[in-house]
Motif scaffolding. Structure first.
Motif, PDB file in Angstrom:
ATOM      1  N   ARG A   1      32.079  48.122  42.795  1.00  0.00           N
ATOM      2  CA  ARG A   1      33.250  47.828  43.619  1.00  0.00           C
ATOM      3  C   ARG A   1      32.923  48.028  45.107  1.00  0.00           C
ATOM      4  N   SER A   2      32.205  49.094  45.412  1.00  0.00           N
ATOM      5  CA  SER A   2      31.855  49.356  46.810  1.00  0.00           C
ATOM      6  C   SER A   2      30.896  48.284  47.334  1.00  0.00           C
ATOM      7  N   LEU A   3      29.979  47.821  46.476  1.00  0.00           N
ATOM      8  CA  LEU A   3      29.060  46.765  46.892  1.00  0.00           C
ATOM      9  C   LEU A   3      29.797  45.452  47.097  1.00  0.00           C
ATOM     10  N   ALA A   4      30.775  45.166  46.253  1.00  0.00           N
ATOM     11  CA  ALA A   4      31.554  43.939  46.415  1.00  0.00           C
ATOM     12  C   ALA A   4      32.245  43.923  47.776  1.00  0.00           C
ATOM     13  N   SER A   5      32.805  45.062  48.172  1.00  0.00           N
ATOM     14  CA  SER A   5      33.455  45.154  49.486  1.00  0.00           C
ATOM     15  C   SER A   5      32.445  44.967  50.611  1.00  0.00           C
ATOM     16  N   ARG A   6      31.281  45.549  50.420  1.00  0.00           N
ATOM     17  CA  ARG A   6      30.225  45.423  51.436  1.00  0.00           C
ATOM     18  C   ARG A   6      29.759  43.978  51.579  1.00  0.00           C
ATOM     19  N   TYR A   7      29.583  43.282  50.466  1.00  0.00           N
ATOM     20  CA  TYR A   7      29.117  41.900  50.535  1.00  0.00           C
ATOM     21  C   TYR A   7      30.180  40.989  51.139  1.00  0.00           C
ATOM     22  N   ALA A   8      31.433  41.313  50.905  1.00  0.00           N
ATOM     23  CA  ALA A   8      32.499  40.524  51.529  1.00  0.00           C
ATOM     24  C   ALA A   8      32.464  40.680  53.036  1.00  0.00           C
ATOM     25  N   ALA A   9      32.240  41.923  53.494  1.00  0.00           N
ATOM     26  CA  ALA A   9      32.233  42.191  54.932  1.00  0.00           C
ATOM     27  C   ALA A   9      30.972  41.671  55.615  1.00  0.00           C
ATOM     28  N   GLU A  10      29.811  41.855  54.970  1.00  0.00           N
ATOM     29  CA  GLU A  10      28.548  41.529  55.626  1.00  0.00           C
ATOM     30  C   GLU A  10      28.082  40.097  55.391  1.00  0.00           C
ATOM     31  N   LEU A  11      28.382  39.546  54.215  1.00  0.00           N
ATOM     32  CA  LEU A  11      27.891  38.210  53.868  1.00  0.00           C
ATOM     33  C   LEU A  11      29.004  37.188  53.724  1.00  0.00           C
ATOM     34  N   GLY A  12      30.226  37.652  53.742  1.00  0.00           N
ATOM     35  CA  GLY A  12      31.345  36.741  53.560  1.00  0.00           C
ATOM     36  C   GLY A  12      31.548  36.313  52.120  1.00  0.00           C
ATOM     37  N   LEU A  13      30.966  37.056  51.171  1.00  0.00           N
ATOM     38  CA  LEU A  13      31.151  36.726  49.758  1.00  0.00           C
ATOM     39  C   LEU A  13      32.525  37.200  49.305  1.00  0.00           C
ATOM     40  N   ARG A  14      33.365  36.279  48.917  1.00  0.00           N
ATOM     41  CA  ARG A  14      34.715  36.624  48.486  1.00  0.00           C
ATOM     42  C   ARG A  14      34.871  36.572  46.974  1.00  0.00           C
ATOM     43  N   ASP A  15      34.066  35.718  46.337  1.00  0.00           N
ATOM     44  CA  ASP A  15      34.177  35.539  44.895  1.00  0.00           C
ATOM     45  C   ASP A  15      33.153  36.438  44.199  1.00  0.00           C
ATOM     46  N   VAL A  16      33.494  37.715  44.086  1.00  0.00           N
ATOM     47  CA  VAL A  16      32.617  38.695  43.447  1.00  0.00           C
ATOM     48  C   VAL A  16      33.371  39.320  42.275  1.00  0.00           C
ATOM     49  N   VAL A  17      32.759  39.275  41.101  1.00  0.00           N
ATOM     50  CA  VAL A  17      33.359  39.803  39.884  1.00  0.00           C
ATOM     51  C   VAL A  17      32.547  40.995  39.401  1.00  0.00           C
ATOM     52  N   VAL A  18      33.224  42.075  39.044  1.00  0.00           N
ATOM     53  CA  VAL A  18      32.568  43.289  38.557  1.00  0.00           C
ATOM     54  C   VAL A  18      32.712  43.370  37.040  1.00  0.00           C
ATOM     55  N   SER A  19      31.578  43.438  36.368  1.00  0.00           N
ATOM     56  CA  SER A  19      31.562  43.436  34.913  1.00  0.00           C
ATOM     57  C   SER A  19      30.977  44.732  34.369  1.00  0.00           C
ATOM     58  N   GLY A  20      31.655  45.316  33.394  1.00  0.00           N
ATOM     59  CA  GLY A  20      31.122  46.472  32.691  1.00  0.00           C
ATOM     60  C   GLY A  20      30.222  46.011  31.561  1.00  0.00           C
ATOM     61  N   THR A  21      28.964  46.410  31.591  1.00  0.00           N
ATOM     62  CA  THR A  21      27.989  45.927  30.624  1.00  0.00           C
ATOM     63  C   THR A  21      27.929  46.821  29.389  1.00  0.00           C
ATOM     64  N   VAL A  22      28.111  46.208  28.236  1.00  0.00           N
ATOM     65  CA  VAL A  22      27.987  46.865  26.940  1.00  0.00           C
ATOM     66  C   VAL A  22      26.712  46.374  26.273  1.00  0.00           C
ATOM     67  N   GLY A  23      25.949  47.272  25.686  1.00  0.00           N
ATOM     68  CA  GLY A  23      24.772  46.882  24.924  1.00  0.00           C
ATOM     69  C   GLY A  23      24.987  47.109  23.451  1.00  0.00           C
ATOM     70  N   PRO A  24      24.070  46.650  22.618  1.00  0.00           N
ATOM     71  CA  PRO A  24      24.213  46.839  21.179  1.00  0.00           C
ATOM     72  C   PRO A  24      24.050  48.292  20.781  1.00  0.00           C
ATOM     73  N   ARG A  25      24.630  48.653  19.664  1.00  0.00           N
ATOM     74  CA  ARG A  25      24.455  50.017  19.163  1.00  0.00           C
ATOM     75  C   ARG A  25      22.989  50.271  18.807  1.00  0.00           C
ATOM     76  N   GLY A  26      22.340  49.263  18.267  1.00  0.00           N
ATOM     77  CA  GLY A  26      20.944  49.403  17.880  1.00  0.00           C
ATOM     78  C   GLY A  26      20.018  48.743  18.877  1.00  0.00           C
ATOM     79  N   ASP A  27      18.903  48.240  18.375  1.00  0.00           N
ATOM     80  CA  ASP A  27      17.883  47.591  19.191  1.00  0.00           C
ATOM     81  C   ASP A  27      18.282  46.149  19.428  1.00  0.00           C
TER      82      ASP A  27
END
Length: 299
Positions: free
Chosen positions: A91-117
């Motif tokens: 979230r903090s990086l999204a705000s930074r990229y909006a301010a410094e690069l003008g990126l407005r369309d930034v989505v934050v995703s929580g990554t889930v991995g498999p229980r196993g390998d």
């Protein structure tokens, strides 16, 4: 939307970072680790800027679930804190990229991995078992304010159904990403089309992706040009491996196979021609920012 590359392999092989159990989330615990992650994500923000695209920021939490966390000596509270902190950092990086690069369309995703390998199928957990197992991580992402949850490198439809059920229970959008072997099938032998149709029939996610496979392996699981397949419109994202090696070969490898950029780019062009809704493009094992930039035509 641009998304990142192979976080863990990039840090291990290109930056000499020790990641026990292939887990990146412990880097969130101190300033040095957070600085590494910040520098890593910035490269992809700059690719998005050059490409005129949105940016999908994916949390470094692929291993931040109970079984893998236990191997690292982390409690349920430790994992909840890490998953929440990951969303906070992005979230903090999204705000930074909006301010410094003008990126407005930034989505934050929580990554889930498999229980196993993620490279092997040890049998399909029941959807109920998978929902209960992944609920704590999904809940942490929802409470921390992630825009969605994305489960990567899943090897069975049953686990995918469980993740979707957990996400629906906690009111957060969810994406499912399967991995495929060199023949385009999931590690449990299920065809990609069958996997999508099975999950959609029981607990449809918002969309699907395919990850941790070379473009040529993804292509093997897709119908040919002109062949009808409504399920393909549900696959909105790809995150490719650099190598054409099988999962078994990659498991045994002690070197980084960064692949052939021309071959990866050509394969991506063919994959994109068969996925009419393709929106998210990034990398997985063996890739770094140079691969993703090439996929987006800006490197």
């Amino acid at each position: 939307m641009v998304t990142d590359g192979g976080l863990e392999t990039d840090l291990i092989f290109n930056h000499g970072v020790d990641l026990p159990e292939f887990a990146a989330y412990p880097l969130l615990a101190d300033g040095t680790g957070r600085a590494l992650l910040t520098a890593y994500y910035e490269a992809y923000a700059r690719i998005a800027d050059r490409a005129g695209a949105g940016l999908l920021l994916e949390a470094p939490t692929w291993r931040a679930n109970p079984d893998w966390g236990a191997r690292l000596g982390h409690s349920a509270d430790d994992l909840r804190r890490a998953n929440s902190d990951a969303v906070g950092l992005l979230r903090s990086l999204a705000s930074r990229y909006a301010a410094e690069l003008g990126l407005r369309d930034v989505v934050v995703s929580g990554t889930v991995g498999p229980r196993g390998d993620g490279y092997r199928s040890a049998g399909s957990p029941s959807p109920d078992e998978a929902a209960a197992y992944h609920a704590a991580q999904v809940s942490a992402f929802a409470e921390a304010g992630a825009d969605l949850v994305a489960a990567y490198t899943l090897t069975t439809p049953g686990e995918a159904i469980g993740v979707v059920r957990a996400a629906r229970e906690h009111g957060i959008p969810v994406a499912i990403s399967f991995t495929v072997e060199v023949d385009g099938r999931l590690p449990d032998g299920t065809g990609l089309a069958d996997a999508v149709e099975q999950v959609d029939a029981q607990a449809a996610p918002d969309h699907y992706l395919v990850n941790c496979a070379h473009p040529e392996h993804v292509l093997a699981g897709l119908p040919g040009p002109g062949e009808g397949a409504d399920w393909r419109t549900r696959v909105l994202g790809v995150r490719y491996n650099a190598s054409t090696r099988s999962h078994a070969e990659l498991d045994e490898a002690e070197d980084l196979d960064a692949g052939d950029l021309d071959r990866i780019a050509d394969g991506h062009t063919r994959v994109a021609s068969r996925l009419p809704g393709l929106t998210v493009v990034g990398g997985c094992c063996g890739t770094d920012a140079s691969h993703v930039a090439r996929l987006w035509g800006v490197g």
